[in-house]
Design a protein around this motif. Structure first.
Motif, PDB file in Angstrom:
ATOM      1  N   GLY A 165       0.897  -1.172   0.064  1.00 45.18           N
ATOM      2  CA  GLY A 165      -0.138   0.079  -0.062  1.00 45.18           C
ATOM      3  C   GLY A 165       0.890   1.349  -0.167  1.00 45.18           C
ATOM      4  N   PRO A 166       0.424   2.282   0.756  1.00 45.05           N
ATOM      5  CA  PRO A 166       1.027   3.639   0.829  1.00 45.05           C
ATOM      6  C   PRO A 166       2.583   3.285   1.495  1.00 45.05           C
ATOM      7  CG  PRO A 166      -0.865   3.729   1.866  1.00 45.05           C
ATOM      8  CD  PRO A 166      -0.928   2.365   1.678  1.00 45.05           C
ATOM      9  N   ALA A 167       2.892   2.430   1.977  1.00 48.81           N
ATOM     10  CA  ALA A 167       4.347   2.183   2.524  1.00 48.81           C
ATOM     11  C   ALA A 167       5.120   1.719   1.632  1.00 48.81           C
ATOM     12  CB  ALA A 167       4.227   1.096   3.833  1.00 48.81           C
ATOM     13  N   LEU A 168       4.565   0.893   0.494  1.00 49.11           N
ATOM     14  CA  LEU A 168       5.322   0.524  -0.596  1.00 49.11           C
ATOM     15  C   LEU A 168       5.741   1.805  -1.632  1.00 49.11           C
ATOM     16  CD1 LEU A 168       6.707  -1.523  -2.323  1.00 49.11           C
ATOM     17  CD2 LEU A 168       4.481  -2.209  -3.387  1.00 49.11           C
ATOM     18  N   ASP A 169       4.707   2.555  -1.510  1.00 53.99           N
ATOM     19  CA  ASP A 169       4.694   3.814  -2.340  1.00 53.99           C
ATOM     20  C   ASP A 169       6.139   4.637  -1.981  1.00 53.99           C
ATOM     21  OD1 ASP A 169       2.659   3.054  -3.862  1.00 53.99           O
ATOM     22  OD2 ASP A 169       1.326   4.223  -2.859  1.00 53.99           O
TER      23      ASP A 169
ATOM     24  N   LEU B 135      12.182   5.999  -3.018  1.00 55.74           N
ATOM     25  CA  LEU B 135      13.410   6.206  -3.036  1.00 55.74           C
ATOM     26  C   LEU B 135      14.287   6.052  -4.461  1.00 55.74           C
ATOM     27  CD1 LEU B 135      13.986   4.481   0.470  1.00 55.74           C
ATOM     28  CD2 LEU B 135      13.960   6.960   0.002  1.00 55.74           C
ATOM     29  N   LEU B 136      13.565   5.276  -5.236  1.00 57.91           N
ATOM     30  CA  LEU B 136      14.117   5.045  -6.445  1.00 57.91           C
ATOM     31  C   LEU B 136      13.497   5.839  -7.589  1.00 57.91           C
ATOM     32  CD1 LEU B 136      13.774   1.014  -6.465  1.00 57.91           C
ATOM     33  CD2 LEU B 136      15.858   2.577  -5.994  1.00 57.91           C
ATOM     34  N   GLY B 137      12.897   6.665  -7.235  1.00 59.73           N
ATOM     35  CA  GLY B 137      12.292   7.651  -8.195  1.00 59.73           C
ATOM     36  C   GLY B 137      10.766   7.120  -8.616  1.00 59.73           C
ATOM     37  N   LEU B 138      10.294   6.182  -8.320  1.00 55.47           N
ATOM     38  CA  LEU B 138       9.269   5.436  -8.942  1.00 55.47           C
ATOM     39  C   LEU B 138       7.974   5.793  -8.092  1.00 55.47           C
ATOM     40  CD1 LEU B 138      10.531   1.593  -9.404  1.00 55.47           C
ATOM     41  CD2 LEU B 138      10.330   3.526 -11.260  1.00 55.47           C
ATOM     42  N   GLU B 139       6.751   5.730  -9.053  1.00 55.70           N
ATOM     43  CA  GLU B 139       5.578   6.166  -8.517  1.00 55.70           C
ATOM     44  C   GLU B 139       4.650   5.055  -9.138  1.00 55.70           C
ATOM     45  OE1 GLU B 139       4.192   9.813  -9.542  1.00 55.70           O
ATOM     46  OE2 GLU B 139       5.714  11.153  -8.631  1.00 55.70           O
ATOM     47  N   ARG B 140       3.757   4.668  -8.177  1.00 53.98           N
ATOM     48  CA  ARG B 140       2.657   3.706  -8.406  1.00 53.98           C
ATOM     49  C   ARG B 140       1.635   4.037  -9.877  1.00 53.98           C
ATOM     50  NH1 ARG B 140       0.314  -0.696  -5.592  1.00 53.98           N
ATOM     51  NH2 ARG B 140       1.194   0.475  -3.642  1.00 53.98           N
ATOM     52  N   GLN B 141       1.799   3.179 -10.847  1.00 46.56           N
ATOM     53  CA  GLN B 141       1.035   3.561 -11.836  1.00 46.56           C
ATOM     54  C   GLN B 141      -0.523   3.415 -11.611  1.00 46.56           C
ATOM     55  OE1 GLN B 141       2.396   0.448 -14.829  1.00 46.56           O
ATOM     56  NE2 GLN B 141       4.319   1.596 -15.203  1.00 46.56           N
ATOM     57  N   ARG B 142      -1.147   4.573 -11.959  1.00 48.22           N
ATOM     58  CA  ARG B 142      -2.321   4.559 -11.589  1.00 48.22           C
ATOM     59  C   ARG B 142      -3.434   4.329 -12.551  1.00 48.22           C
ATOM     60  NH1 ARG B 142      -2.050   4.676  -6.119  1.00 48.22           N
ATOM     61  NH2 ARG B 142      -0.489   6.072  -5.567  1.00 48.22           N
ATOM     62  N   GLY B 143      -3.262   3.907 -13.702  1.00 45.30           N
ATOM     63  CA  GLY B 143      -4.192   3.825 -14.761  1.00 45.30           C
ATOM     64  C   GLY B 143      -3.815   4.397 -16.010  1.00 45.30           C
ATOM     65  N   GLY B 144      -4.425   3.945 -17.090  1.00 47.33           N
ATOM     66  CA  GLY B 144      -4.221   4.606 -18.313  1.00 47.33           C
ATOM     67  C   GLY B 144      -2.922   3.723 -19.105  1.00 47.33           C
TER      68      GLY B 144
ATOM     69  N   LEU C  33       4.359  -3.499  -8.942  1.00 50.36           N
ATOM     70  CA  LEU C  33       5.141  -2.380  -8.425  1.00 50.36           C
ATOM     71  C   LEU C  33       6.651  -2.847  -8.023  1.00 50.36           C
ATOM     72  CD1 LEU C  33       5.459   0.752  -8.142  1.00 50.36           C
ATOM     73  CD2 LEU C  33       4.355   0.722  -5.821  1.00 50.36           C
ATOM     74  N   ARG C  34       6.173  -3.991  -7.241  1.00 52.02           N
ATOM     75  CA  ARG C  34       7.754  -4.485  -6.637  1.00 52.02           C
ATOM     76  C   ARG C  34       8.529  -4.935  -7.730  1.00 52.02           C
ATOM     77  NH1 ARG C  34       4.332  -7.322  -2.922  1.00 52.02           N
ATOM     78  NH2 ARG C  34       4.167  -6.006  -1.071  1.00 52.02           N
ATOM     79  N   ALA C  35       7.864  -5.580  -8.750  1.00 52.29           N
ATOM     80  CA  ALA C  35       8.801  -6.098  -9.992  1.00 52.29           C
ATOM     81  C   ALA C  35       9.320  -5.062 -10.749  1.00 52.29           C
ATOM     82  CB  ALA C  35       7.858  -7.095 -10.795  1.00 52.29           C
ATOM     83  N   ARG C  36       8.561  -4.099 -10.710  1.00 51.69           N
ATOM     84  CA  ARG C  36       9.045  -2.695 -11.478  1.00 51.69           C
ATOM     85  C   ARG C  36      10.318  -2.310 -10.765  1.00 51.69           C
ATOM     86  NH1 ARG C  36       7.003   2.570 -12.846  1.00 51.69           N
ATOM     87  NH2 ARG C  36       5.492   2.217 -11.445  1.00 51.69           N
ATOM     88  N   ALA C  37      10.072  -2.168  -9.542  1.00 50.65           N
ATOM     89  CA  ALA C  37      11.358  -1.612  -8.688  1.00 50.65           C
ATOM     90  C   ALA C  37      12.629  -2.443  -8.907  1.00 50.65           C
ATOM     91  CB  ALA C  37      10.889  -1.348  -7.285  1.00 50.65           C
ATOM     92  N   ARG C  38      12.302  -3.866  -8.640  1.00 56.98           N
ATOM     93  CA  ARG C  38      13.506  -4.789  -8.892  1.00 56.98           C
ATOM     94  C   ARG C  38      13.951  -4.569 -10.210  1.00 56.98           C
ATOM     95  NH1 ARG C  38       9.686  -8.765  -6.695  1.00 56.98           N
ATOM     96  NH2 ARG C  38       9.877  -8.896  -4.598  1.00 56.98           N
ATOM     97  N   ARG C  39      13.427  -4.398 -11.378  1.00 58.25           N
ATOM     98  CA  ARG C  39      13.720  -4.268 -12.686  1.00 58.25           C
ATOM     99  C   ARG C  39      14.670  -2.985 -12.773  1.00 58.25           C
ATOM    100  NH1 ARG C  39       9.312  -4.997 -14.781  1.00 58.25           N
ATOM    101  NH2 ARG C  39       8.927  -2.662 -15.475  1.00 58.25           N
ATOM    102  N   LEU C  40      14.306  -2.168 -12.186  1.00 58.61           N
ATOM    103  CA  LEU C  40      14.969  -0.738 -12.238  1.00 58.61           C
ATOM    104  C   LEU C  40      16.264  -0.827 -11.518  1.00 58.61           C
ATOM    105  CD1 LEU C  40      14.904   2.352 -12.668  1.00 58.61           C
ATOM    106  CD2 LEU C  40      13.983   2.858 -10.756  1.00 58.61           C
ATOM    107  N   VAL C  41      16.284  -1.555 -10.428  1.00 63.06           N
ATOM    108  CA  VAL C  41      17.565  -1.738  -9.761  1.00 63.06           C
ATOM    109  C   VAL C  41      18.466  -2.494 -10.500  1.00 63.06           C
ATOM    110  CG1 VAL C  41      18.683  -2.866  -7.807  1.00 63.06           C
ATOM    111  CG2 VAL C  41      16.432  -1.697  -7.320  1.00 63.06           C
ATOM    112  N   LEU C  42      17.931  -3.526 -11.219  1.00 67.67           N
ATOM    113  CA  LEU C  42      19.033  -4.216 -12.212  1.00 67.67           C
ATOM    114  C   LEU C  42      19.416  -3.484 -13.422  1.00 67.67           C
ATOM    115  CD1 LEU C  42      17.071  -7.627 -12.540  1.00 67.67           C
ATOM    116  CD2 LEU C  42      18.907  -7.238 -11.308  1.00 67.67           C
ATOM    117  N   SER C  43      18.359  -2.578 -13.738  1.00 68.20           N
ATOM    118  CA  SER C  43      19.022  -1.928 -14.983  1.00 68.20           C
ATOM    119  C   SER C  43      20.066  -0.679 -14.551  1.00 68.20           C
ATOM    120  CB  SER C  43      17.632  -1.359 -15.752  1.00 68.20           C
ATOM    121  OG  SER C  43      17.040  -0.379 -14.807  1.00 68.20           O
TER     122      SER C  43
END
Length: 507
Positions: free
Chosen positions: A74-78, A83-92, A191-201
């Protein structure tokens, strides 16, 4: 993944039991209070304190878990991914499904993790939205995908075609239907998967980072060569796709520049083509018409084109493989080199001089053609057409004999038949010694000896034999002891004409 706790969390009952045990111990000179019955003053006070302490433990545990990517929600994950500069994708975002497939049933389960990137030419980058498994014995699995970036227009079916990070055992990926805009919010797992991918990239400067950078733009085949030709401090990125437009090549170079290791000279470009010309003589199982020969040529051309079209950068072409493809046609029973030409001859483009043979460096002694780093072997039928000679199982070898004998020597029909038979026998014996690699040789002396078994040597004024090969029309003369005729493995001697004349007569 379970977190390794650095503190001991206690529940309400654990705290109550610990407090009552301590109060009843009387340690430190205290008065021991042992009334722990329900409703007693001692137990009531202990339980009141234990409740507040248990609540503190739960709050500490929540704070602890919300500080980690694997356990926050939830908000805690946001807050964590911020810290990685990511935001939850809200749709679209564009969403749909992709099919991961292979040519043969999977020998074992193949895992496709959540967040696996899927790319295509001129379309946004997508990622899988769930973990999936291509089960043992199956050939495909359908997985949901979602665009990495918001917005965009509908992506047509079949536009996705490559994996920036290839998965062992998966041969192809594609979207069976259109990918359209959906309003679903990104889940915690996505969102977790996208954050891990950003760390790898973010691990730039590696071979994997360079490969992924190129593949993310839809390039299917990428080869990274470090220290090309022994030049230290250089890296060459070879793009194996055949239809790379100049604009796409520029985009790839820009993307590679963002992950290029510091102090490294980076070069990027398409694979260098090496064109192979195939020259072969094919033996058919029967004599066929010109139309049937054209159909055989067409089918073999298609098979060879498909094979060369699937070759990867740096992949060699085996002589045995090409022979197997040619012999795969039901009408072809033999495959030989044509004369002294190799079955496979490699060529490359030379500026200002056209195509140039590179057999001296690329053609091996066993007939294989090897590709150098950054080279791709292929066909170029416009300039180097396939040269496939189709021949029947047997080729006639015409034998014409002219024999002049001394006057008075018998020349009856029976004698002529015996001479013709003797000449055929000597040619047949020689033909039996011929092999596919080495033709047989027949000298003039052997033919003359066969004739002298019928006619005395002193009666022979002149013996001349003309051997004509049906394959190429080549004529060979046997007129004295220095002359030799060759007989191929598939040639059958055919005595066609015997001219027997007596010296001074009309013949």
């Amino acid at each position: 993944m379970a977190l390794e706790r650095v503190y001991l969390k206690k529940g309400f009952s654990d705290v109550v039991d610990a407090l009552l045990a301590d109060i009843a111990s009387g340690l430190g000179g205290r008065l021991a209070l042992t009334d722990a019955n329900e409703g007693s003053v001692v137990r009531t006070l202990a339980e009141a304190f234990a409740r507040e302490l248990a609540v503190c433990y739960e709050q500490l545990d929540s704070v602890y878990r919300n500080a980690y990517l694997d356990s926050a929600s939830g908000p805690a994950l946001d807050n964590v991914v911020a810290l990685l500069g990511l935001e939850r994708q809200r749709g679209g975002h564009l969403e749909g499904t992709a099919v991961f497939s292979r040519g043969q049933p999977a020998p074992e389960d193949i895992h496709i993790p959540l967040g696996t990137l899927v790319a295509g030419r001129d379309v946004p980058l997508f990622a899988t939205t769930a973990n999936a498994v291509l089960d043992k014995g199956e050939r495909l699995v359908v997985v949901g995908v979602r665009a990495v970036e918001p917005g965009g227009t509908t992506v047509k079916a079949g536009a996705l075609a490559s994996l920036p990070r290839p998965i062992a055992g998966v041969d192809a990926v594609s979207n069976p239907g259109d990918l359209v805009l959906r309003q679903r919010e990104e889940t915690d797992d996505e969102l977790r998967a996208r954050a891990r991918r950003l760390v790898l990239s973010s691990n730039t400067g590696t071979v994997a980072a360079l490969e992924e950078a190129a593949r993310s733009l839809g390039i299917r085949e990428v080869q990274v060569i470090e220290n090309p030709e022994g030049r230290p401090g250089e890296v060459e990125v070879v793009l194996g796709d055949r239809d790379i437009a100049p604009q796409l090549l520029e985009e790839v170079k820009n993307r590679l520049e963002n992950v290029r290791p510091a102090g490294i000279v980076l070069r990027c470009g398409p694979a260098t083509p090496v064109f192979v010309q195939i020259t072969a003589t094919l033996t058919l199982n029967a004599a066929v018409s010109e139309r049937e020969q054209a159909d055989i040529q067409k089918r073999l051309t298609g098979v060879l084109t498909d094979y060369f079209g699937a070759l990867k950068v740096g992949e060699a072409v085996r002589d045995a493989k090409i022979r197997a493809l040619l012999l795969g046609h039901e009408a072809v029973v033999g495959c030989e080199r044509t004369g002294q030409r190799p079955l496979l001859e490699p060529f490359v483009w030379k500026d200002g001089s056209g195509l140039e043979s590179v057999a001296y460096r690329a053609l091996m002694g066993n007939g294989d053609v090897l590709a150098g780093p950054g080279e791709r072997i292929g066909l170029y039928p416009e300039a180097l057409p396939l040269r496939l000679s189709l021949e029947p199982p047997k080729l006639d070898l015409w034998v014409d004999t002219t024999l002049t004998v001394a006057a008075g020597t018998p020349t009856a029909a029976g004698v002529q038949a015996r001479i013709t038979g003797a000449i055929k026998d000597v040619f047949d014996k020689a033909a039996a010694k011929a092999t596919a690699e080495t033709p047989a040789s027949l000298g003039y002396a052997a033919v003359r000896e066969a004739v002298t078994n019928i006619i005395p040597p002193e009666a022979i004024v002149r013996l001349r034999v003309t051997v004509t090969h049906e394959r190429d029309g080549l004529a060979e003369e046997l007129d004295d002891d220095t002359d030799v005729a060759s007989i191929g493995a598939r040639e059958q001697p055919m005595p066609r004409k015997l001219t027997l004349r007596a010296e001074g007569g009309d013949g």
